[in-house]
Design an enzyme around this catalytic site. Structure first.
Site, PDB file in Angstrom:
ATOM      1  N   LYS A 186      -6.797   8.324  15.026  1.00 35.80           N
ATOM      2  CA  LYS A 186      -6.418   7.752  16.312  1.00 35.80           C
ATOM      3  C   LYS A 186      -5.013   8.255  16.600  1.00 35.80           C
ATOM      4  O   LYS A 186      -4.065   7.923  15.875  1.00 35.80           O
ATOM      5  CB  LYS A 186      -6.448   6.223  16.250  1.00 35.80           C
ATOM      6  CG  LYS A 186      -6.056   5.597  17.565  1.00 35.80           C
ATOM      7  CD  LYS A 186      -5.811   4.105  17.456  1.00 35.80           C
ATOM      8  CE  LYS A 186      -5.031   3.659  18.674  1.00 35.80           C
ATOM      9  NZ  LYS A 186      -4.483   2.314  18.528  1.00 35.80           N
ATOM     10  N   GLY A 194       0.058  -4.723  22.875  1.00 35.18           N
ATOM     11  CA  GLY A 194       0.548  -6.051  22.510  1.00 35.18           C
ATOM     12  C   GLY A 194       0.864  -6.959  23.687  1.00 35.18           C
ATOM     13  O   GLY A 194       1.303  -8.080  23.497  1.00 35.18           O
ATOM     14  N   GLY A 249      -3.718  -3.659  25.029  1.00 36.64           N
ATOM     15  CA  GLY A 249      -3.376  -4.474  26.188  1.00 36.64           C
ATOM     16  C   GLY A 249      -4.325  -5.630  26.461  1.00 36.64           C
ATOM     17  O   GLY A 249      -4.078  -6.422  27.356  1.00 36.64           O
ATOM     18  N   ASN A 292      -5.990  -5.485  18.615  1.00 32.89           N
ATOM     19  CA  ASN A 292      -5.367  -5.939  17.371  1.00 32.89           C
ATOM     20  C   ASN A 292      -4.659  -7.273  17.580  1.00 32.89           C
ATOM     21  O   ASN A 292      -5.091  -8.317  17.099  1.00 32.89           O
ATOM     22  CB  ASN A 292      -4.381  -4.865  16.876  1.00 32.89           C
ATOM     23  CG  ASN A 292      -3.831  -5.167  15.485  1.00 32.89           C
ATOM     24  OD1 ASN A 292      -3.931  -6.268  14.960  1.00 32.89           O
ATOM     25  ND2 ASN A 292      -3.252  -4.177  14.850  1.00 32.89           N
ATOM     26  N   THR A 293      -3.574  -7.248  18.380  1.00 37.51           N
ATOM     27  CA  THR A 293      -2.719  -8.430  18.483  1.00 37.51           C
ATOM     28  C   THR A 293      -3.492  -9.661  18.965  1.00 37.51           C
ATOM     29  O   THR A 293      -3.264 -10.771  18.464  1.00 37.51           O
ATOM     30  CB  THR A 293      -1.549  -8.144  19.440  1.00 37.51           C
ATOM     31  OG1 THR A 293      -0.921  -6.931  19.027  1.00 37.51           O
ATOM     32  CG2 THR A 293      -0.537  -9.264  19.408  1.00 37.51           C
TER      33      THR A 293
END
Lengths: 334, 267
Positions: free
Chosen positions: B106, B167, B195, B216-217
């Protein structure tokens, strides 16, 4: 009962102190010739902040970390219970909302109330959370204080010596292995989490309590020591690398400190140091007995917070005390 | 599709690999590796990304954490997070290939430290170098159509436009631009990367016809990461099903769903 404790960091010294209190004849062995300098505790913040830790730690840490407050009040002359202040810059107020949601035993603190607690920060921050019940100690003085207390009670302290677990079992009834990450070859599932910290002297700035500055990428805590000395920490990197602090990490700590207060621009850097925290997959400690050896390990970033609980477990497993406290949740990765 | 499966019947193909799950999870910032493992398990994600940049500060130093990731039995997609130059990103990709024995990468080339916006010029250059070197490149990009064309021209076979800054949890900042990419490249796997804050954001991306979402976040920082990962997996499956089912066209006026024939008309 003759007990040999391997490792004179927070876990080892607290366990030795508790075992001695329960009547054991204690010998403490550490690889370092100078007490503490090779222990994770040497780099620790010394924060006793069970409720703040609840933001990311399991309920086990919050529940059992609270016992540390009374323990260190009794065992450290540097114990200060002025609470913890958690701050965020205006554009990170969302982080403060999240922190409040994930933890308890805090109250909102704004405007004059904030300025009354920390005059140097009052005009720079609008909102904070105040965890009134939390405390901190000076980790290096705390270690020395415990060692002095043990020696005064007749325990022997052998510095600058290494022993394998097999050698350690000779001539004693029990071994308490508190070597942390150095025991990784004997302790399955142990990993290292690198941390980097900085110690500065900043005469133009004062804090009465530990302060945490929330930031999505570079969270910072600042713990005041005597004489305008401050400990700034600490990075959390999934790495077992033991090398010196990187420029990137130093830069992040400095940038966060500058965001906390511009007085830090004039601070003198006294020390930059890195170490590797021992941790299991769930970031919870394990106290386990196998034959003559009780292993205390995986205290992660909770050395001062959870060493009293671990010591209580060790006393129980040694058959010296009645304390029986629920064990951490099972490691769910395995 | 059975209700117990949080995915559509149509599997997704990325660089000659087939996947049932259309959720890709990041592995950073979880409270602990155990919590991460629970989130991956609960969501049935089959691909996780791993950042090499910091965890590999010293030789073999992140080994224990990488072993934990390997034990999850999912496809690892190493990333070049926090790389700010072509050279850094290419070097990191090579380290990742060696360490994880995979050509997948990535590719992140960050252009602005505050917004974490990709440096799209450096991105195309790094992608060109890595594709020529046999890497299967997953470029983290803005939703710009011309950038997409250039990335495909240098050999990328998957595109990963952002939904919003990393994030930020803001969702799809430019759904028009994302829709344009989908329409322009009907056969290229498109993954919204970064996002997303809520499952509804992911569902919206999937309803646009996106092949997958990477986040992720939103999961790692949720109060209950495993539950939130499951919520995302379900939203992604729902959005995908809705796309495959071909939604109705919206109209400006009401249209009764009950037939009017035979209804009494009172003068």
């Amino acid at each position: 009962m003759k007990v040999r404790v391997l490792g004179a960091g927070a876990a080892g010294l607290v366990a030795a102190t508790e075992l001695a209190r329960h009547g054991a004849d204690v010998e403490l062995v550490d690889r370092s010739a100078t007490l503490g300098v090779e222990a994770c505790a040497w780099c620790a913040g010394g924060m006793l902040a069970p409720w703040c830790e609840g933001e990311s730690a399991e309920p086990f840490v919050v529940e059992n970390g609270q016992k540390a407050l009374a323990w260190w009040r009794e065992h450290s002359s540097t114990f200060v219970q002025n609470g913890t202040l958690v701050l965020a810059g205006r554009r990170d107020h969302g982080e403060l909302t999240r922190f409040a949601r994930m933890s308890d035993h805090h109250e909102p603190c704004e405007g004059n109330a904030l300025a009354a607690l920390e005059p140097d920060l009052g005009e720079r921050f609008e909102r904070a959370l105040f965890f009134a019940g939390e405390a901190h100690v000076d980790p290096r003085l705390a270690l020395q204080h415990l060692a002095d207390g043990l020696v005064a009670e007749g325990a022997s302290l052998r510095l600058g010596q290494t022993m394998t677990p097999e050698e350690a079992e000779k001539d004693v009834d029990l071994v308490i292995d508190c070597r942390g990450f150095a025991a990784r070859d004997q302790v399955a599932g142990l990993r290292g989490v690198r941390g980097e910290m900085m110690i500065v002297r900043c005469p133009g700035f004062a804090l009465a309590r530990a302060v945490r500055l929330l930031h999505p990428r570079w969270p910072l805590y600042v713990v005041p020591r005597a004489d305008h000395v401050f400990m700034l920490g600490a990075t959390m990197i999934e790495s077992e690398h033991h090398g010196p602090v990187t420029l990137r990490s130093a830069g992040e700590l400095i940038e966060a400190a500058q965001a906390l207060h511009p007085a830090f621009n004039e601070a003198e850097i006294l020390e930059l140091r890195a170490d590797v925290r021992p941790a299991f997959a769930d970031n919870l400690p394990r106290v386990e007995r196998q034959g003559k050896t009780i292993s205390i390990n995986g205290l992660y970033r909770h050395g001062f917070l959870l060493s009293p609980w671990c010591a209580g477990e060790a006393v129980r497993l040694a058959g010296l005390g009645p304390e029986a406290i629920a064990a951490p949740a099972e490691d769910l990765v395995a | 599709m059975t209700l117990s499966q949080p995915w559509s019947d149509a599997p997704m193909r990325l660089y000659d690999h087939t996947f049932n799950s259309r959720l890709l999870l990041g592995t950073a910032r979880y409270p602990s590796p155990a919590v991460l493992a629970r989130a991956v398990g609960a969501s049935k994600a089959e691909i996780v990304t791993v950042s090499l940049r910091r965890e590999q500060a010293g030789q073999r130093s992140g080994q224990a954490f990488f072993e934990l990731l390997r034990s999850l039995n999912v496809k690892l997609l190493p990333n070049t997070a926090d790389c700010h130059s072509v050279k850094e990103a290419v070097t990191t990709a090579h380290m990742a290939r060696e360490l994880f024995q995979t050509d997948w990468i990535k590719l992140e080339v960050i252009g602005n430290a505050e917004t974490l916006q990709p440096d799209i010029f450096g991105l195309v250059e790094a992608a060109r170098i890595l594709c020529a070197d046999g890497f299967a490149v997953f470029p983290y990009m803005t939703e710009d159509l011309v950038l997409a064309e250039k990335l495909l021209a240098v050999g990328c076979k998957v595109l990963m436009p952002w939904g919003a800054p990393i994030g930020s949890g803001r969702g799809l900042n430019n759904s028009y631009g994302l829709r344009t990419l989908r329409a322009w490249f009907p056969d290229v796997p498109l993954i919204v990367d970064a996002g997303l804050g809520l499952p509804s954001h992911a569902a919206a991306a999937m309803e646009l016809g996106y092949d997958a979402c990477l986040l992720n976040t939103a999961v790692a920082k949720a109060g209950d990461p495993a539950k939130m990962a499951t919520a995302f997996a379900k939203a992604i499956a729902a959005g995908r099903l809705a796309y495959e089912a071909q939604p109705m066209e919206p109209r400006d006026f009401a249209e009764p769903s009950t037939p009017l024939a035979g209804k009494a008309r009172l003068a």
